[in-house]
Write a protein that holds these residues in place. Structure first.
Motif, PDB file in Angstrom:
ATOM      1  N   ALA A   1       0.851  -1.195   0.000  1.00 24.36           N
ATOM      2  CA  ALA A   1       0.000   0.000   0.000  1.00 24.36           C
ATOM      3  C   ALA A   1       0.883   1.240   0.000  1.00 24.36           C
ATOM      4  CB  ALA A   1      -0.940   0.005   1.201  1.00 24.36           C
ATOM      5  N   ALA A   2       0.266   2.384  -0.186  1.00 24.03           N
ATOM      6  CA  ALA A   2       1.001   3.642  -0.180  1.00 24.03           C
ATOM      7  C   ALA A   2       1.478   3.964   1.230  1.00 24.03           C
ATOM      8  CB  ALA A   2       0.106   4.768  -0.703  1.00 24.03           C
ATOM      9  N   PRO A   3       2.609   4.656   1.357  1.00 26.77           N
ATOM     10  CA  PRO A   3       3.082   5.045   2.695  1.00 26.77           C
ATOM     11  C   PRO A   3       2.077   5.968   3.390  1.00 26.77           C
ATOM     12  CG  PRO A   3       4.779   5.395   1.023  1.00 26.77           C
ATOM     13  CD  PRO A   3       3.505   5.103   0.293  1.00 26.77           C
ATOM     14  N   GLU A   4       2.136   5.975   4.704  1.00 24.53           N
ATOM     15  CA  GLU A   4       1.271   6.856   5.493  1.00 24.53           C
ATOM     16  C   GLU A   4       2.134   7.888   6.196  1.00 24.53           C
ATOM     17  OE1 GLU A   4      -1.058   6.219   9.599  1.00 24.53           O
ATOM     18  OE2 GLU A   4      -2.077   5.302   7.883  1.00 24.53           O
ATOM     19  N   ILE A   5       1.702   9.128   6.201  1.00 27.29           N
ATOM     20  CA  ILE A   5       2.388  10.202   6.931  1.00 27.29           C
ATOM     21  C   ILE A   5       1.639  10.439   8.238  1.00 27.29           C
ATOM     22  CG2 ILE A   5       3.203  12.565   6.892  1.00 27.29           C
ATOM     23  CD1 ILE A   5       4.560  10.706   4.884  1.00 27.29           C
ATOM     24  N   LEU A   6       2.334  10.246   9.330  1.00 25.02           N
ATOM     25  CA  LEU A   6       1.740  10.431  10.660  1.00 25.02           C
ATOM     26  C   LEU A   6       2.303  11.716  11.263  1.00 25.02           C
ATOM     27  CD1 LEU A   6       0.005   9.126  12.983  1.00 25.02           C
ATOM     28  CD2 LEU A   6       2.168   8.187  13.828  1.00 25.02           C
ATOM     29  N   ARG A   7       1.433  12.602  11.657  1.00 27.09           N
ATOM     30  CA  ARG A   7       1.843  13.861  12.294  1.00 27.09           C
ATOM     31  C   ARG A   7       1.781  13.683  13.804  1.00 27.09           C
ATOM     32  NH1 ARG A   7      -0.677  19.038  13.516  1.00 27.09           N
ATOM     33  NH2 ARG A   7       0.795  20.762  13.105  1.00 27.09           N
ATOM     34  N   VAL A   8       2.937  13.647  14.439  1.00 29.07           N
ATOM     35  CA  VAL A   8       3.041  13.426  15.880  1.00 29.07           C
ATOM     36  C   VAL A   8       3.242  14.768  16.571  1.00 29.07           C
ATOM     37  CG1 VAL A   8       4.361  12.333  17.734  1.00 29.07           C
ATOM     38  CG2 VAL A   8       4.029  11.138  15.551  1.00 29.07           C
ATOM     39  N   ARG A   9       2.368  15.078  17.519  1.00 28.76           N
ATOM     40  CA  ARG A   9       2.499  16.299  18.304  1.00 28.76           C
ATOM     41  C   ARG A   9       2.926  15.953  19.726  1.00 28.76           C
ATOM     42  NH1 ARG A   9      -2.938  19.730  17.685  1.00 28.76           N
ATOM     43  NH2 ARG A   9      -3.887  17.743  18.323  1.00 28.76           N
ATOM     44  N   GLU A  10       3.786  16.804  20.289  1.00 28.24           N
ATOM     45  CA  GLU A  10       4.214  16.631  21.673  1.00 28.24           C
ATOM     46  C   GLU A  10       4.056  17.944  22.418  1.00 28.24           C
ATOM     47  OE1 GLU A  10       7.995  14.862  22.318  1.00 28.24           O
ATOM     48  OE2 GLU A  10       7.506  13.011  21.229  1.00 28.24           O
ATOM     49  N   THR A  11       3.674  17.828  23.704  1.00 26.71           N
ATOM     50  CA  THR A  11       3.605  18.983  24.585  1.00 26.71           C
ATOM     51  C   THR A  11       4.782  18.909  25.557  1.00 26.71           C
ATOM     52  OG1 THR A  11       2.342  17.982  26.400  1.00 26.71           O
ATOM     53  CG2 THR A  11       1.099  18.739  24.464  1.00 26.71           C
ATOM     54  N   ARG A  12       4.830  19.840  26.489  1.00 27.97           N
ATOM     55  CA  ARG A  12       5.904  19.832  27.478  1.00 27.97           C
ATOM     56  C   ARG A  12       5.817  18.605  28.379  1.00 27.97           C
ATOM     57  NH1 ARG A  12       4.476  22.481  32.514  1.00 27.97           N
ATOM     58  NH2 ARG A  12       2.213  22.804  32.610  1.00 27.97           N
ATOM     59  N   HIS A  13       4.657  17.953  28.406  1.00 26.38           N
ATOM     60  CA  HIS A  13       4.498  16.754  29.220  1.00 26.38           C
ATOM     61  C   HIS A  13       4.851  15.488  28.453  1.00 26.38           C
ATOM     62  CE1 HIS A  13       1.578  19.500  31.427  1.00 26.38           C
ATOM     63  NE2 HIS A  13       2.477  19.180  32.335  1.00 26.38           N
ATOM     64  N   GLY A  14       4.622  15.486  27.134  1.00 26.39           N
ATOM     65  CA  GLY A  14       4.913  14.301  26.357  1.00 26.39           C
ATOM     66  C   GLY A  14       4.067  14.207  25.105  1.00 26.39           C
ATOM     67  N   PRO A  15       4.112  13.054  24.420  1.00 28.02           N
ATOM     68  CA  PRO A  15       3.380  12.904  23.162  1.00 28.02           C
ATOM     69  C   PRO A  15       1.869  12.954  23.355  1.00 28.02           C
ATOM     70  CG  PRO A  15       4.348  10.816  23.850  1.00 28.02           C
ATOM     71  CD  PRO A  15       4.903  11.853  24.753  1.00 28.02           C
ATOM     72  N   VAL A  16       1.171  13.481  22.337  1.00 22.15           N
ATOM     73  CA  VAL A  16      -0.284  13.608  22.372  1.00 22.15           C
ATOM     74  C   VAL A  16      -0.886  12.273  21.927  1.00 22.15           C
ATOM     75  CG1 VAL A  16      -2.292  14.834  21.488  1.00 22.15           C
ATOM     76  CG2 VAL A  16      -0.173  16.085  21.960  1.00 22.15           C
ATOM     77  N   ILE A  17      -1.300  11.478  22.911  1.00 26.02           N
ATOM     78  CA  ILE A  17      -1.849  10.155  22.645  1.00 26.02           C
ATOM     79  C   ILE A  17      -3.212  10.235  21.960  1.00 26.02           C
ATOM     80  CG2 ILE A  17      -2.767   8.097  23.795  1.00 26.02           C
ATOM     81  CD1 ILE A  17       0.212   8.088  23.660  1.00 26.02           C
ATOM     82  N   SER A  18      -3.985  11.254  22.288  1.00 30.33           N
ATOM     83  CA  SER A  18      -5.347  11.334  21.743  1.00 30.33           C
ATOM     84  C   SER A  18      -5.356  11.556  20.240  1.00 30.33           C
ATOM     85  CB  SER A  18      -6.135  12.440  22.448  1.00 30.33           C
ATOM     86  OG  SER A  18      -5.453  13.675  22.361  1.00 30.33           O
ATOM     87  N   ASP A  19      -4.236  11.958  19.632  1.00 36.39           N
ATOM     88  CA  ASP A  19      -4.191  12.120  18.173  1.00 36.39           C
ATOM     89  C   ASP A  19      -4.323  10.782  17.451  1.00 36.39           C
ATOM     90  OD1 ASP A  19      -4.007  14.829  18.297  1.00 36.39           O
ATOM     91  OD2 ASP A  19      -1.874  14.952  17.831  1.00 36.39           O
TER      92      ASP A  19
END
Length: 787
Positions: A364-382
């Protein structure tokens, strides 16, 4: 004279012979390739970078003894051996941790890849390489050189799986650090519990939550915003997170370890036992080895492919094992958005740190994942792609994701330590995960030392998601190592841990509010107290003990079960069996199956009666004890009368078992359904082939016995399969380095056609151990690794 054309059937016959020849040639080629992927068993081999010759003796079980001049040469030899026997296991580990499984498995692995990329395990491991001591980096580099020597020599024949997938990429030193990142992820899952409690806080009144989680009195306070997250959204988020038994995931972790001082030992020196409980697979996580160096140093015990150090075992002066502390080292922070690309902090809005991850997907085609992080850590809800309308996200703060992780340096120091005091120094450097290090030395010392960074919270107890925008619940740093509840040389001369609480609630350092039931710990204490002195064989026998104090507490003289009227027919037979049971969860008995099926139904019925949606929560042992307490305290979970619910649960469970196991409960056997299952992580998904490489063994025990028999769960007969437990058992007598006993559950080799693929399983099933001594076994195989 003209020749007549050949009849049609003769052309068909020739075509058939040609097709048969092609099929045979294909099978022959495949068989030849599989045979060529088997590793060599003797000869002289050249490894560039070795400081001197290394002799490797392989016994008839495939367990190596490495004799080298120094630890650098030994690490190179171990890397070569790990790659020789377990290269594909190492490949899956590094790909799983790096979020690259979809390259091999396609779209079904995307959920796990998205998760690990969001956590950034590979990025963090690469950054942590610089934090290791220079000596440790040298060993990591030597190990990588040994792995790469095997890859360079064998290519796609490095393991049979690579015949289809292509040659593995070179191994880099930071890849070995990924193993620690995976362990940190597996052995500390408190943040998932926070999600579960936050969801339930929107569905249940506070008093019900306190009864479901009795150790956590503050969970779900309705007057706090942190408990007001939308249960529907939390349920949706839970569905996008990888969960056991999916590939690359584990159930709740557990382990046993204990030690006694010399006065309690037949040999006069301390004894130590360790059996870590992790998910089963084929091959098992562990690889046995013995290493002897020219200066007299030695190591014997369990390594893990991908890591150049001994994980559990002993050297000439010190023995050690690990259990999970279950400290709460993770918090979920609710972050308020300040526009599309920023979030609120006490100092004003801050932009998210953003990383774009490109995930290659097979077919399949590659997927681009946009990972956001705050001062506490990665945004799991994304991970939930459905937009939320409340202007918040969830970020994960986790000690095992913090920078400067020196766990590899600490484990290296532990391998070198010669006393419990030196082990204490090594434990202070093991920054992740949070573990109880059980240690004993030849000088007579014993101790239990806590490893891992424990957060100091400004406020809160870490049981539910907390506000992140005001700084009121931020972490202030890490608890100083010396303030943790270590125990050295207790007056009793005995130490044990089975994941039970290691310090009272009033201890100055708050470790957490979530602790598993201590039934295994109680049983270990009973067994240690039963004899004035112990030996290695007795410790090995304790590791196989299947008596359940938990079962006895729910079927004994004071139990609610005793107050139920006797039922008729098969239900009455099952009830009588439980009332006469001695609590032994043996494979040959019917009572363990009846008991576990009954408890499962008690939990299901009670949760449903209490308003908990199916799948939203399990039924912990403490909750089951509460519901089945003879005083009737759990009536709110039982529709008013828990005796009625208990009787109904027994009737339902017996009816279900009768459909698959027959009418007579006295003929049922726990071992019929409680089979230890070891499956290849990749080949298990291929119809027909997965069954051929699957290993099985009848086993006793359950979740609450010393011999842990962790269940698959779910519905149907497969729910009782044993998929989690002691894949390694080790016992060390500090009186003699050659008396170290160990066994793993599958075999040393990861090649399904190797005689060492499953040859240790009979010993594991029967409880037989192997001595990791200097003496070679009969008909040893010898390899010489030369510069």
């Amino acid at each position: 004279m003209l020749r007549r054309p050949l009849p049609r059937f003769r052309w068909l016959r020739r075509l058939g012979f040609l097709l048969l020849a092609l099929v045979l040639a294909s099978f022959g080629g495949l068989a030849g390739a599989l045979w060529w992927s088997l590793p060599p068993t003797e000869g002289d081999l050249r490894l560039a970078g070795l400081g001197g010759p290394v002799e490797v003796t392989l016994d008839t079980r495939g367990i190596p003894r490495i004799v080298a001049a120094d630890e650098q040469d030994a690490a190179m030899a171990l890397g070569w051996l790990h790659a020789r026997d377990r290269m594909f296991q190492m490949e899956l580990m590094r790909r799983g941790a790096a979020g690259r499984l979809a390259e091999l498995l396609g779209s079904p692995a995307l959920r796990l890849d998205r998760f690990t990329r969001t956590l950034g395990l590979a990025r963090r491991a690469e950054a942590d390489l610089a934090a290791q001591s220079p000596e440790t980096r040298v060993v990591l580099e030597a190990y990588a050189a040994g792995v790469n020597a095997w890859i360079a020599a064998r290519g796609r024949f490095a393991a049979p799986e690579f015949l289809a997938l292509g040659a593995p990429e070179p191994w880099r030193p930071e890849h070995s650090l990924l193993w620690g990142k995976v362990m940190g992820l597996w052995l500390s899952g408190n943040w998932r519990s926070e999600l579960e409690r936050a969801r339930l806080a929107g569905l249940l009144p506070p008093e019900r939550l306190r009864e479901l989680f009795p150790d956590e009195a503050s969970a779900g306070r309705p007057d706090e915003l942190r408990a007001a997250l939308d249960p529907t959204w939390l349920s949706r988020l839970a569905t996008v997170l990888p969960r056991f038994p999916e590939p690359g995931t584990l159930p709740s972790s557990a382990s046993n370890a204990w030690t006694v001082a010399g006065r309690h030992s037949v040999s006069g020196a301390p004894l130590l036992a360790s059996d870590p409980h992790l998910g089963f697979q084929a091959p098992i996580l562990w690889y046995l080895a013995r290493i002897d160096l020219a200066d007299g140093q030695m190591l014997a015990g369990a390594t893990s492919p991908g890591v150049p150090f001994l994980v559990i075992g002993r050297n000439a002066r010190l023995a050690w094992g690990f259990t999970t502390t279950h400290s709460d080292t993770q918090d979920l922070f609710i972050e308020r958005l300040a526009g599309p690309d920023a979030y609120e902090t006490p100092a004003g809005p801050l932009p998210f740190s953003v990383i774009e991850e490109r995930i290659a997907v097979r077919g399949a085609a590659p997927e681009i994942l946009r990972v956001r992080e705050t001062r506490h850590g990665p945004v799991i809800s994304d991970l939930d792609e459905t937009p939320r309308g409340d202007g918040t996200v969830l970020a994960l703060a986790a000690a095992n994701l913090a920078s400067g992780d020196t766990a590899a340096t600490g484990l290296h120091a532990l391998n070198r330590a010669g006393s419990v005091a030196e082990a204490r120094g090594a434990a202070a450097v093991i920054t992740s995960p949070s573990q109880n290090l059980m240690a004993a030395d030849a000088g007579g010392g014993i101790g239990m030392l806590l490893t891992g960074r424990t957060p100091l919270r400004k406020a809160g107890d870490g049981t539910v998601p907390i506000p992140g925008w005001d700084g009121g619940h931020d972490w202030l740093g890490w608890a100083p190592f010396d303030t943790l509840p270590h125990v050295l040389d207790p007056p009793s001369g005995m130490l044990a841990n089975a994941n039970n609480r290691v310090a009272p609630p009033e201890h100055p350092v708050f470790l957490g509010a979530e602790w598993i039931a201590d039934w295994r710990f109680r049983r270990i204490g009973m067994l240690l107290a039963a004899r004035p002195q112990h030996d290695a064989a007795g410790f090995a026998g304790m590791q196989r003990d299947t008596v359940s104090p938990f079962a006895l507490s729910l079927t004994g003289p004071e139990s609610l079960l005793r107050s139920l009227p006797m039922a008729d027919g098969a239900v009455g037979q099952a009830q009588a069996l439980l009332l006469d049971w001695d609590g032994d969860v043996a494979a040959s008995r019917p009572e363990p199956l009846i008991f576990n099926a009954w408890l499962k139904q008690v939990g299901r019925l009670a949760l449903a009666a209490g308003g908990v949606p199916e799948g939203a929560s399990g039924a912990p042992a403490a909750f089951l004890s509460f519901v089945l307490s003879p005083g009737g305290q759990g009536a709110a979970w039982c529709g008013g009368d828990c005796r009625v619910l208990a009787a109904r649960a027994l009737a339902v469970s017996v009816a279900e078992l009768r459909t698959s196991l027959g009418e007579n409960p006295t003929h049922w056997r726990w071992g019929t359904v409680h089979q230890a299952i070891f499956e290849h992580p990749l080949l298990r998904a291929i119809p027909g082939l997965g069954r051929l490489v699957r290993l099985e063994a009848t086993s006793g025990g359950d979740e609450w016995t010393v011999s842990r028999g962790g269940l698959r769960g779910g519905r149907g007969i497969e729910a009782w399969q044993h998929v989690h437990g002691a894949g390694l058992r080790l016992v060390a007598d500090l009186a003699d380095p050659d008396s170290t006993l160990a066994i793993t559950a599958t075999g040393q080799s990861g090649h399904p056609l190797s005689p060492n693929w499953s040859n240790l399983l009979p010993n594991w099933r029967e409880g037989r151990m192997i001595a990791l001594g200097k003496a070679a076994s009969e008909a040893p195989l010898r390899l010489r690794l030369l510069p």
